[in-house]
Scaffold this active site. Structure first.
Site, short mmCIF file in Angstrom:
data_model
loop_
_atom_site.label_atom_id
_atom_site.label_comp_id
_atom_site.label_asym_id
_atom_site.label_seq_id
_atom_site.Cartn_x
_atom_site.Cartn_y
_atom_site.Cartn_z
N CYS A 143 0.86 -1.17 0.00
CA CYS A 143 0.00 0.00 0.00
C CYS A 143 0.91 1.23 0.00
CB CYS A 143 -0.90 0.01 1.24
SG CYS A 143 -1.85 1.54 1.41
N ASP B 40 -0.08 -6.08 0.32
CA ASP B 40 -1.32 -6.47 -0.36
C ASP B 40 -1.01 -7.72 -1.16
OD1 ASP B 40 -3.08 -4.33 0.43
OD2 ASP B 40 -1.94 -3.02 -0.90
#
Length: 156
Positions: free
Chosen positions: A54, A61
């Site tokens: 992120c 992620d």
């Protein structure tokens, strides 16, 4: 036998030692010549171990990336694609940005007739995101295919 030697000259990563890049590295991508340029056919990659960060929180992620394309003259070599996707591991980008970057890099290196990229990101904070982007070569039937596929966005 000569076609195998030609392919060996096009590719540098196969058979060599593997170097994993620590940040976004589109230069990892390698292509080879499509031996069936007279035919339309699908090539599908299923990449279940994609990781990025992120850009705000630096939290990891995780996603499965699906890449489907109809090649023209050049095709992406799978080991180079693996190393390229791995290079996102420490790269900060939103989910939507990741799939668009992947698609644009593949268009740049292959110039496919058609390509689509879907990111199936695992939930974080109770929400999963599934960005999808498509491209069909302008002025061809593949442009119409891209419009149709986008209008019928794949859902689970």
């Amino acid at each position: 036998m000569s076609s195998i030697r030609e392919a060996e000259q096009e590719l540098t990563l196969l058979g060599g030692s593997t170097v994993y890049r620590q940040d976004y590295a589109p230069e990892c991508l390698e292509v080879f010549t499509n031996k069936h340029q007279e035919s339309d056919y699908w090539v599908r990659f299923h990449c279940p171990e994609f990781t990025s960060l992120c850009p705000i929180t630096a939290q990891p992620d995780f996603a499965t990336i699906y890449i489907n394309y109809i090649p023209d003259v050049k095709m992406v070599e799978s080991k180079s694609l693996k190393l390229y996707l791995f290079s996102f591991r420490s790269h900060g980008a939103f989910h939507e940005d990741c799939v668009n970057i992947i698609m644009k890099d593949l268009i740049r290196i292959m110039d496919p007739r058609y390509i689509e990229v879907l990111g199936d990101f695992t939930p974080r904070g109770g929400i999963s995101i599934l960005p999808y982007c498509v491209y069909g070569r302008p002025g061809t039937k593949y442009e119409a295919l891209a419009e149709q596929r986008l209008a019928n966005y794949p859902v689970r």
